[in-house]
Design a protein around this motif. Structure first.
Motif, PDB file in Angstrom:
ATOM      1  N   ALA A  38       0.606  -1.238   0.089  1.00  0.00           N
ATOM      2  CA  ALA A  38      -0.138   0.085  -0.146  1.00  0.00           C
ATOM      3  C   ALA A  38       0.775   1.278   0.248  1.00  0.00           C
ATOM      4  CB  ALA A  38      -0.705  -0.049   1.336  1.00  0.00           C
ATOM      5  N   HIS A  39       2.100   1.299   0.291  1.00  0.00           N
ATOM      6  CA  HIS A  39       2.987   2.357   0.085  1.00  0.00           C
ATOM      7  C   HIS A  39       3.575   2.516  -1.227  1.00  0.00           C
ATOM      8  CE1 HIS A  39       6.769   4.611   1.201  1.00  0.00           C
ATOM      9  NE2 HIS A  39       5.912   5.659   1.394  1.00  0.00           N
ATOM     10  N   THR A  40       2.933   3.237  -2.084  1.00  0.00           N
ATOM     11  CA  THR A  40       3.466   3.450  -3.369  1.00  0.00           C
ATOM     12  C   THR A  40       3.422   4.860  -3.585  1.00  0.00           C
ATOM     13  OG1 THR A  40       0.772   3.499  -4.202  1.00  0.00           O
ATOM     14  CG2 THR A  40       2.040   1.181  -4.182  1.00  0.00           C
ATOM     15  N   PRO A  41       4.530   5.443  -3.317  1.00  0.00           N
ATOM     16  CA  PRO A  41       4.770   6.817  -3.591  1.00  0.00           C
ATOM     17  C   PRO A  41       4.659   7.162  -4.889  1.00  0.00           C
ATOM     18  CG  PRO A  41       6.656   5.910  -2.329  1.00  0.00           C
ATOM     19  CD  PRO A  41       5.687   4.770  -2.841  1.00  0.00           C
ATOM     20  N   ASN A  57       7.539  10.352   7.527  1.00  0.00           N
ATOM     21  CA  ASN A  57       8.371   9.001   7.290  1.00  0.00           C
ATOM     22  C   ASN A  57       9.602   9.259   8.003  1.00  0.00           C
ATOM     23  OD1 ASN A  57       8.686   6.359   6.557  1.00  0.00           O
ATOM     24  ND2 ASN A  57       7.985   6.740   4.556  1.00  0.00           N
ATOM     25  N   ARG A  58      10.157  10.484   7.827  1.00  0.00           N
ATOM     26  CA  ARG A  58      11.246  10.955   8.576  1.00  0.00           C
ATOM     27  C   ARG A  58      11.318  11.159  10.014  1.00  0.00           C
ATOM     28  NH1 ARG A  58      15.682  12.288   4.809  1.00  0.00           N
ATOM     29  NH2 ARG A  58      14.865  12.477   2.698  1.00  0.00           N
ATOM     30  N   ARG A  59      10.391  11.613  10.455  1.00  0.00           N
ATOM     31  CA  ARG A  59      10.193  11.925  11.584  1.00  0.00           C
ATOM     32  C   ARG A  59       9.674  10.839  12.789  1.00  0.00           C
ATOM     33  NH1 ARG A  59       8.616  17.093  14.441  1.00  0.00           N
ATOM     34  NH2 ARG A  59      10.418  16.327  15.709  1.00  0.00           N
ATOM     35  N   ILE A  60       8.829  10.130  12.216  1.00  0.00           N
ATOM     36  CA  ILE A  60       8.162   9.117  13.166  1.00  0.00           C
ATOM     37  C   ILE A  60       8.110   7.796  12.395  1.00  0.00           C
ATOM     38  CG2 ILE A  60       5.630   9.285  12.531  1.00  0.00           C
ATOM     39  CD1 ILE A  60       4.950   9.200  15.359  1.00  0.00           C
ATOM     40  N   GLY A  61       8.475   7.641  11.263  1.00  0.00           N
ATOM     41  CA  GLY A  61       8.415   6.328  10.381  1.00  0.00           C
ATOM     42  C   GLY A  61       7.138   5.907   9.749  1.00  0.00           C
ATOM     43  N   ILE A  62       6.159   6.696  10.022  1.00  0.00           N
ATOM     44  CA  ILE A  62       4.754   6.423   9.318  1.00  0.00           C
ATOM     45  C   ILE A  62       4.583   6.985   7.857  1.00  0.00           C
ATOM     46  CG2 ILE A  62       2.319   6.560   9.585  1.00  0.00           C
ATOM     47  CD1 ILE A  62       2.654   7.002  12.560  1.00  0.00           C
ATOM     48  N   PRO A  63       4.673   6.127   6.737  1.00  0.00           N
ATOM     49  CA  PRO A  63       4.577   6.379   5.561  1.00  0.00           C
ATOM     50  C   PRO A  63       2.900   6.604   5.456  1.00  0.00           C
ATOM     51  CG  PRO A  63       4.658   3.891   5.592  1.00  0.00           C
ATOM     52  CD  PRO A  63       4.701   4.411   7.072  1.00  0.00           C
ATOM     53  N   THR A  64       2.737   7.505   3.987  1.00  0.00           N
ATOM     54  CA  THR A  64       1.352   7.570   3.608  1.00  0.00           C
ATOM     55  C   THR A  64       0.833   5.980   2.688  1.00  0.00           C
ATOM     56  OG1 THR A  64       1.701   9.667   2.967  1.00  0.00           O
ATOM     57  CG2 THR A  64      -0.193   8.542   1.882  1.00  0.00           C
ATOM     58  N   LEU A  65      -0.454   5.723   2.923  1.00  0.00           N
ATOM     59  CA  LEU A  65      -0.748   4.502   2.538  1.00  0.00           C
ATOM     60  C   LEU A  65      -1.819   4.499   1.735  1.00  0.00           C
ATOM     61  CD1 LEU A  65      -0.235   1.942   5.618  1.00  0.00           C
ATOM     62  CD2 LEU A  65       1.178   2.413   3.961  1.00  0.00           C
ATOM     63  N   CYS A  66      -1.910   3.792   0.360  1.00  0.00           N
ATOM     64  CA  CYS A  66      -2.727   3.812  -0.549  1.00  0.00           C
ATOM     65  C   CYS A  66      -3.738   2.705  -0.242  1.00  0.00           C
ATOM     66  CB  CYS A  66      -2.216   3.974  -1.814  1.00  0.00           C
ATOM     67  SG  CYS A  66      -1.343   5.377  -2.279  1.00  0.00           S
ATOM     68  N   GLY A  67      -4.916   2.638  -1.068  1.00  0.00           N
ATOM     69  CA  GLY A  67      -5.733   1.348  -1.200  1.00  0.00           C
ATOM     70  C   GLY A  67      -6.954   1.591   0.030  1.00  0.00           C
ATOM     71  N   ASN A  68      -7.187   2.839   0.368  1.00  0.00           N
ATOM     72  CA  ASN A  68      -8.340   2.829   1.493  1.00  0.00           C
ATOM     73  C   ASN A  68      -9.502   3.298   0.876  1.00  0.00           C
ATOM     74  OD1 ASN A  68      -6.321   3.086   4.041  1.00  0.00           O
ATOM     75  ND2 ASN A  68      -5.330   4.566   2.561  1.00  0.00           N
ATOM     76  N   SER A  69     -10.538   3.306   1.748  1.00  0.00           N
ATOM     77  CA  SER A  69     -12.005   4.064   1.509  1.00  0.00           C
ATOM     78  C   SER A  69     -12.249   4.649   2.605  1.00  0.00           C
ATOM     79  CB  SER A  69     -12.850   2.824   1.154  1.00  0.00           C
ATOM     80  OG  SER A  69     -13.317   2.257   2.355  1.00  0.00           O
ATOM     81  N   LEU A  70     -12.946   5.807   2.438  1.00  0.00           N
ATOM     82  CA  LEU A  70     -13.273   6.601   3.388  1.00  0.00           C
ATOM     83  C   LEU A  70     -14.911   7.044   3.021  1.00  0.00           C
ATOM     84  CD1 LEU A  70     -10.380   9.345   3.408  1.00  0.00           C
ATOM     85  CD2 LEU A  70     -10.830   7.427   4.817  1.00  0.00           C
ATOM     86  N   ASP A  71     -15.674   7.078   4.499  1.00  0.00           N
ATOM     87  CA  ASP A  71     -16.979   7.605   4.148  1.00  0.00           C
ATOM     88  C   ASP A  71     -17.239   8.533   5.374  1.00  0.00           C
ATOM     89  OD1 ASP A  71     -18.160   5.676   2.355  1.00  0.00           O
ATOM     90  OD2 ASP A  71     -17.833   4.039   3.967  1.00  0.00           O
ATOM     91  N   LEU A  72     -17.563   9.764   4.875  1.00  0.00           N
ATOM     92  CA  LEU A  72     -17.796  10.891   5.588  1.00  0.00           C
ATOM     93  C   LEU A  72     -19.109  10.929   6.228  1.00  0.00           C
ATOM     94  CD1 LEU A  72     -17.044  13.658   6.667  1.00  0.00           C
ATOM     95  CD2 LEU A  72     -17.898  14.793   4.560  1.00  0.00           C
ATOM     96  N   ARG A  73     -19.294  10.822   7.689  1.00  0.00           N
ATOM     97  CA  ARG A  73     -20.486  10.910   8.233  1.00  0.00           C
ATOM     98  C   ARG A  73     -20.716  12.234   9.092  1.00  0.00           C
ATOM     99  NH1 ARG A  73     -21.335   5.173   8.505  1.00  0.00           N
ATOM    100  NH2 ARG A  73     -20.719   4.607   6.773  1.00  0.00           N
ATOM    101  N   THR A  74     -21.734  13.013   8.867  1.00  0.00           N
ATOM    102  CA  THR A  74     -21.908  14.185   9.450  1.00  0.00           C
ATOM    103  C   THR A  74     -23.224  14.352  10.365  1.00  0.00           C
ATOM    104  OG1 THR A  74     -23.205  15.098   7.489  1.00  0.00           O
ATOM    105  CG2 THR A  74     -21.033  15.227   7.379  1.00  0.00           C
ATOM    106  N   ASN A  75     -24.143  13.200  10.468  1.00  0.00           N
ATOM    107  CA  ASN A  75     -25.449  13.220  11.287  1.00  0.00           C
ATOM    108  C   ASN A  75     -24.883  12.616  12.523  1.00  0.00           C
ATOM    109  OD1 ASN A  75     -27.841  11.898  12.109  1.00  0.00           O
ATOM    110  ND2 ASN A  75     -28.492  13.717  11.035  1.00  0.00           N
ATOM    111  N   PRO A  76     -25.017  13.247  13.589  1.00  0.00           N
ATOM    112  CA  PRO A  76     -24.645  12.436  15.085  1.00  0.00           C
ATOM    113  C   PRO A  76     -25.328  11.081  15.288  1.00  0.00           C
ATOM    114  CG  PRO A  76     -25.855  14.469  15.610  1.00  0.00           C
ATOM    115  CD  PRO A  76     -25.539  14.225  13.872  1.00  0.00           C
ATOM    116  N   GLU A  77     -26.732  11.101  14.953  1.00  0.00           N
ATOM    117  CA  GLU A  77     -27.445   9.913  15.022  1.00  0.00           C
ATOM    118  C   GLU A  77     -26.941   8.593  13.830  1.00  0.00           C
ATOM    119  OE1 GLU A  77     -31.633  10.109  14.857  1.00  0.00           O
ATOM    120  OE2 GLU A  77     -31.753  11.486  16.577  1.00  0.00           O
TER     121      GLU A  77
END
Length: 484
Positions: free
Chosen positions: A90-93, A108-128
């Motif tokens: 998933a790390h594909t610069p 990556n240089r400061r904490i070692g965490i790279p950006t990872l691809c291949g995700n999906s996101l769902d934005l939820r805005t209603n509290p219920e």
């Protein structure tokens, strides 16, 4: 007897003088922003005794010896785990665009965490909708549920989440719940706390508040993250605490809190799981890192790269602040920010002013009414210089706008738990997602524009005519910005 009181008084004055002198030297020699140092010096000298006590309690980033020792010992094994993500498919610069590439390199240089691809996101805005979605995912949990929140406030649909967790534990799911001690006092006094413990759920208080620890640990250091990870397959993060807004702070006079949460699937879930593991080990000393994601990628899929950016004691200093600065400096057309608490550092203030002065449309959306009057007045101390630089300021009048988001050029966004104040950017345990995906960013852009429709703009000419009393209050509370 008079001589005794005379010498006793002189002794107290001498002790206080040495305390003030010692704290003054400590403030001056500490490497940090000049504005913060000056603010602390003014507090110490303007408010005798209380100023010195305040510095002992809140003046320095002190996690406490036990937690600090754990954090130092944890950094190497966690860093090694994070570095293995660079070998993940998933790390594909090469699939990253211009906005997120430098942030990938920085993290990556400061904490070692790279950006990872291949995700999906769902934005939820209603509290219920958010709470019902969480309950549904909890009901489908097979092996583990990990949660960390600043506030859990019983009442309404939040109680249904608690019930779902108890039922999950009864069917054999391991449940670990970490809640901030200062943020969740009502939960720890409620019957839900006892029922969860009785069901076998592991519940821990993060950064317990005990006044006698004021000389051992900074008391206002808070666990401010909001993370849910289910089976290391599904995660949630964002600005919303585990509360039903209809039952939360109804007597505060600010209206319902307006929040978002993001449902995440893909390799980024494992990174959020690792952040929870970090927080759990800081509090308990127990280590349990998640598996390394394999995540085979299909070329036809949109990459949807996400950079997880954590911050807090034991992690690299000011990482989220650096990411924010890098992102804003890359803007070509627009920068739009929503935040409930706006008390920026001098550096962030100058970044916003410089960005507006180079012709970028910079917009700031903050609540008209705030649950903290000190923050409300201190925020307004920045209006004049920002407006004069060309920054557009909107005050939201549809409740307490609690969403923390930054949208840049309608192509890139930052969302998470981070407020635009020194507490979030420098002190607390926070987490933010840097996302470079046009479809998701369009959703965030549309949401922010909806917020603007419920706001009114601050006009510079009208603002300069505000009463003298308001100006005095703004400058007075601005002095306390290190505490806000």
């Amino acid at each position: 007897m008079d001589a005794f009181y005379h010498y006793f008084t002189l002794t107290l004055i001498g002790i206080y003088w040495f305390l003030v002198a010692g704290v003054t030297l400590r403030v001056v020699l500490k490497r940090r922003s000049v504005s913060v140092s000056l603010a602390w010096l003014m507090i110490i000298y303007i408010i005798p005794v209380v100023g010195v006590i305040s510095y002992f309690m809140f003046g320095e980033l002190n996690l406490g010896r036990k937690r600090a020792d754990r954090a130092r010992e944890m950094f190497t094994p966690f860093g090694e785990w994070f570095s293995l993500l660079n070998e993940c498919q998933a790390h594909t610069p090469e699939r990253m665009d211009v906005h997120i590439s430098p942030i990938d390199e920085l993290c990556n240089r400061r904490i070692g965490i790279p950006t990872l691809c291949g995700n999906s996101l769902d934005l939820r805005t209603n509290p219920e909708e958010i709470l019902e979605s969480i309950i549904e995912d909890i009901n489908h949990a097979q092996s583990s549920i990990k949660m960390v929140f600043y506030i859990w406030h019983p009442g309404g649909v939040a109680d249904a989440v608690a019930s779902a967790l108890i039922q999950a534990r009864k069917r054999g799911v391991e449940v670990k719940l970490l809640l901030d001690s200062a943020g969740s006092p009502r939960f720890f006094r409620s019957s839900w706390y006892t029922m969860m413990l009785d069901a076998g759920i592991e519940v821990r208080q993060a950064l317990s508040v005990k006044p006698w620890r004021m000389f051992l640990r900074r008391l206002d250091l808070r666990q401010h993250r909001k993370i849910i990870v289910i089976d290391d397959d599904v995660a949630y993060t964002g600005s919303m605490n585990l509360v039903d807004p209809k039952y939360f702070k109804q007597d505060s006079g600010v209206g319902q809190w307006i929040d978002i949460m993001i449902r995440v699937t893909g390799p980024t879930v494992n990174v959020l799981s690792a952040i929870h593991s970090w927080d759990w080990e800081v509090e308990t000393g127990k280590r349990e890192l998640p598996r390394i994601p394999e995540c085979p990628l299909i070329e036809a899929e949109r990459p949807l790269p996400i950079q997880v950016v954590p911050s807090g004691p034991g992690m690299p200093d000011h990482l989220i602040s650096q990411v924010l600065t890098v992102a804003i400096h890359q803007s070509k057309h627009t920068v739009r920010i929503t935040t409930p608490y706006f008390v920026p550092s001098a550096d962030l203030t100058e970044t916003l002013k410089t960005t507006a002065q180079r012709g970028i449309n910079v917009e700031l959306i903050i609540p008209h009414k705030n649950d903290s009057l000190m923050v409300q007045w201190a925020s307004r101390a920045f209006y004049t210089e920002l407006l004069e630089a060309g920054v557009k300021i909107y005050e939201f009048d549809g409740g307490l706008l609690h969403t923390k988001s930054v949208v840049i050029d309608d192509l890139f966004c930052l969302v998470g738990t981070v407020n635009m104040d020194m507490r979030s950017l420098w002190l607390n345990f926070e987490v933010s997602l840097a996302v470079e995906d046009q479809e998701f960013t369009h959703q965030m852009d549309h949401l922010q524009k909806q917020y603007i429709k419920q706001s009114y703009p601050i006009d510079l000419v009208e603002w300069q005519e505000r009463p003298i009393r308001n100006r005095v209050l703004e400058r007075f509370y601005y002095l306390f910005n290190p505490l806000l």
